[in-house]
Scaffold this motif. Structure first.
Motif, PDB file in Angstrom:
ATOM      1  N   ALA A   8     -13.630   0.642  -4.566  1.00 35.18           N
ATOM      2  CA  ALA A   8     -12.637   0.275  -3.608  1.00 35.18           C
ATOM      3  C   ALA A   8     -12.531   1.413  -2.823  1.00 35.18           C
ATOM      4  O   ALA A   8     -12.663   2.821  -3.462  1.00 35.18           O
ATOM      5  CB  ALA A   8     -11.385  -0.328  -4.087  1.00 35.18           C
ATOM      6  N   THR A   9     -11.920   1.385  -1.537  1.00 30.73           N
ATOM      7  CA  THR A   9     -11.397   2.234  -0.579  1.00 30.73           C
ATOM      8  C   THR A   9     -10.077   1.937  -0.172  1.00 30.73           C
ATOM      9  O   THR A   9      -9.849   0.654   0.137  1.00 30.73           O
ATOM     10  CB  THR A   9     -12.295   2.833   0.368  1.00 30.73           C
ATOM     11  OG1 THR A   9     -12.742   1.850   1.123  1.00 30.73           O
ATOM     12  CG2 THR A   9     -13.606   3.416  -0.170  1.00 30.73           C
ATOM     13  N   ARG A  10      -9.285   2.933   0.311  1.00 29.84           N
ATOM     14  CA  ARG A  10      -8.262   2.510   1.137  1.00 29.84           C
ATOM     15  C   ARG A  10      -7.956   3.593   2.013  1.00 29.84           C
ATOM     16  O   ARG A  10      -7.731   4.900   1.690  1.00 29.84           O
ATOM     17  CB  ARG A  10      -6.814   2.447   0.300  1.00 29.84           C
ATOM     18  CG  ARG A  10      -5.601   2.272   0.866  1.00 29.84           C
ATOM     19  CD  ARG A  10      -5.702   0.882   1.706  1.00 29.84           C
ATOM     20  NE  ARG A  10      -4.235   0.637   1.964  1.00 29.84           N
ATOM     21  CZ  ARG A  10      -3.917  -0.386   3.189  1.00 29.84           C
ATOM     22  NH1 ARG A  10      -4.860  -1.324   3.388  1.00 29.84           N
ATOM     23  NH2 ARG A  10      -2.827  -0.510   3.830  1.00 29.84           N
ATOM     24  N   THR A  13      -3.054   6.005   3.184  1.00 27.29           N
ATOM     25  CA  THR A  13      -1.831   5.662   2.144  1.00 27.29           C
ATOM     26  C   THR A  13      -0.992   6.867   1.898  1.00 27.29           C
ATOM     27  O   THR A  13      -1.349   7.873   2.055  1.00 27.29           O
ATOM     28  CB  THR A  13      -2.517   4.845   0.983  1.00 27.29           C
ATOM     29  OG1 THR A  13      -1.310   4.567   0.015  1.00 27.29           O
ATOM     30  CG2 THR A  13      -3.212   6.187   0.168  1.00 27.29           C
ATOM     31  N   SER A  22      -6.631   9.118   2.272  1.00 28.91           N
ATOM     32  CA  SER A  22      -7.696   8.160   1.866  1.00 28.91           C
ATOM     33  C   SER A  22      -8.176   8.213   0.480  1.00 28.91           C
ATOM     34  O   SER A  22      -8.153   9.279   0.174  1.00 28.91           O
ATOM     35  CB  SER A  22      -8.928   8.311   3.038  1.00 28.91           C
ATOM     36  OG  SER A  22      -8.457   7.748   4.355  1.00 28.91           O
ATOM     37  N   GLU A 172       1.627   0.617  -2.955  1.00 28.91           N
ATOM     38  CA  GLU A 172       1.433  -0.259  -1.699  1.00 28.91           C
ATOM     39  C   GLU A 172       0.531  -1.383  -2.393  1.00 28.91           C
ATOM     40  O   GLU A 172      -0.198  -1.065  -3.109  1.00 28.91           O
ATOM     41  CB  GLU A 172       0.942   0.616  -0.622  1.00 28.91           C
ATOM     42  CG  GLU A 172       1.730   1.679  -0.254  1.00 28.91           C
ATOM     43  CD  GLU A 172       0.952   2.580   0.894  1.00 28.91           C
ATOM     44  OE1 GLU A 172      -0.096   2.219   1.142  1.00 28.91           O
ATOM     45  OE2 GLU A 172       1.683   3.714   1.224  1.00 28.91           O
ATOM     46  N   ALA A 174      -2.218  -3.652  -0.543  1.00 29.09           N
ATOM     47  CA  ALA A 174      -3.106  -3.591   0.518  1.00 29.09           C
ATOM     48  C   ALA A 174      -3.804  -5.039   0.225  1.00 29.09           C
ATOM     49  O   ALA A 174      -4.376  -5.312  -0.634  1.00 29.09           O
ATOM     50  CB  ALA A 174      -4.168  -2.504   0.446  1.00 29.09           C
ATOM     51  N   ASP A 176      -6.778  -7.493   1.801  1.00 26.15           N
ATOM     52  CA  ASP A 176      -7.713  -7.665   2.556  1.00 26.15           C
ATOM     53  C   ASP A 176      -8.594  -9.086   2.369  1.00 26.15           C
ATOM     54  O   ASP A 176      -9.297  -9.385   1.332  1.00 26.15           O
ATOM     55  CB  ASP A 176      -8.885  -6.564   2.136  1.00 26.15           C
ATOM     56  CG  ASP A 176     -10.232  -6.577   2.964  1.00 26.15           C
ATOM     57  OD1 ASP A 176     -10.400  -7.445   4.155  1.00 26.15           O
ATOM     58  OD2 ASP A 176     -11.008  -5.882   2.414  1.00 26.15           O
ATOM     59  N   LEU A 181      -5.096  -5.337  -3.346  1.00 24.41           N
ATOM     60  CA  LEU A 181      -5.151  -3.910  -4.080  1.00 24.41           C
ATOM     61  C   LEU A 181      -4.075  -3.071  -4.186  1.00 24.41           C
ATOM     62  O   LEU A 181      -3.103  -3.048  -3.336  1.00 24.41           O
ATOM     63  CB  LEU A 181      -6.298  -3.198  -3.125  1.00 24.41           C
ATOM     64  CG  LEU A 181      -6.706  -1.865  -3.677  1.00 24.41           C
ATOM     65  CD1 LEU A 181      -7.522  -1.831  -5.174  1.00 24.41           C
ATOM     66  CD2 LEU A 181      -7.268  -1.225  -2.694  1.00 24.41           C
ATOM     67  N   VAL A 183      -2.065  -0.033  -4.657  1.00 27.43           N
ATOM     68  CA  VAL A 183      -2.169   1.372  -4.425  1.00 27.43           C
ATOM     69  C   VAL A 183      -1.418   2.185  -4.889  1.00 27.43           C
ATOM     70  O   VAL A 183      -0.058   1.906  -4.394  1.00 27.43           O
ATOM     71  CB  VAL A 183      -2.568   1.633  -2.755  1.00 27.43           C
ATOM     72  CG1 VAL A 183      -2.930   3.175  -2.712  1.00 27.43           C
ATOM     73  CG2 VAL A 183      -3.642   0.703  -2.284  1.00 27.43           C
TER      74      VAL A 183
END
Ligand code: SF4
Length: 214
Positions: A8-10, A13, A22, A172, A174, A176, A181, A183
């Motif tokens: 995964a990526t974010r 944040t 990131s 957080e 997130a 999608d 997700l 975070v």
């Protein structure tokens, strides 16, 4: 270049390190810590394979991002590909790098367990090392448990004032599409509440539309 196996990526944040960052979570971890908050990312199977240049561009898509956080999974298991990613990112922007690893720093230095570990270590500003031990989870700081150590490896890291050891945690959520997700290093009780909320929402969706995958 070897691609990064990305879980995964974010992008953007404030829950995983100083400033706006990131995060890339890699797929695959050789450890099995009891209470791991990301058990789905332990199996070493192909998830999303991303070329380092593409991953660097993805992580820097927000112009305000000043740092990268490497987590997982086990980042050191993909040290070569992550080192390529960081180098390519830094060729575009001078981002700081925070990395979580289950390995101890001494092991990484003296007996690197994977190719590219010395190269990645040389790029990391702050390393949080050691396995997660639920009994030592104090609910404070940017580490899962107090046995994990925070190593400020560069002058940039030693200059910053972020309290990795005892600062208040934040997290957080997130969204999608149907995916959620979490975070950050969650404060006490948040992970359980998050899992319950996700299960409840998925069950409601399945109940409202029995033909849809939860
Ligand atoms: S090292 Fe991290 S990702 Fe791996 S099992 Fe332990 S807590 Fe989970």
């Amino acid at each position: 270049m070897t691609p990064v196996n990305v879980a995964a990526t974010r992008v953007g944040t404030r829950a995983l390190g100083p400033g706006l960052r990131s995060v890339v979570w890699v797929q695959g971890c050789p450890f099995t810590c009891r209470g791991c908050m990301s058990p789905d990312w332990i199996p070493d199977h192909p998830a999303r394979l991303v070329a380092p240049g593409d991953l660097a561009a993805e992580l820097l898509a927000d112009q305000r991002v000043t740092g990268l956080t490497l987590s997982g999974g086990e980042p050191m298991a993909q040290a070569d590909a992550l080192a390529d990613t960081v180098e390519l990112a830094r060729s575009r922007r001078d981002v700081s790098v925070l990395c979580f690893t289950g390995h101890r720093l001494e092991r990484l230095r003296d007996h690197p367990p994977h190719p590219g570990v010395p190269r990645l270590l040389a790029l990391v500003d702050v390393l949080v090392d050691g396995l997660y031990v639920a009994a030592h989870n104090t609910g404070r700081g940017l580490r899962g448990s107090a046995n994990q150590r925070v190593h400020r490896l560069t002058g940039r890291a030693r200059d910053e004032t972020h309290d990795y050891e005892n600062g208040a945690r934040s997290a957080e959520i997130a969204l999608d599409g149907p995916e959620a997700l979490l975070v950050g290093v969650p404060p006490a009780g948040l992970l359980e509440a998050f899992d319950t909320a996700v299960t409840t929402v998925r069950n409601r969706i399945a109940h409202a539309d029995p033909g849809r995958e939860p």
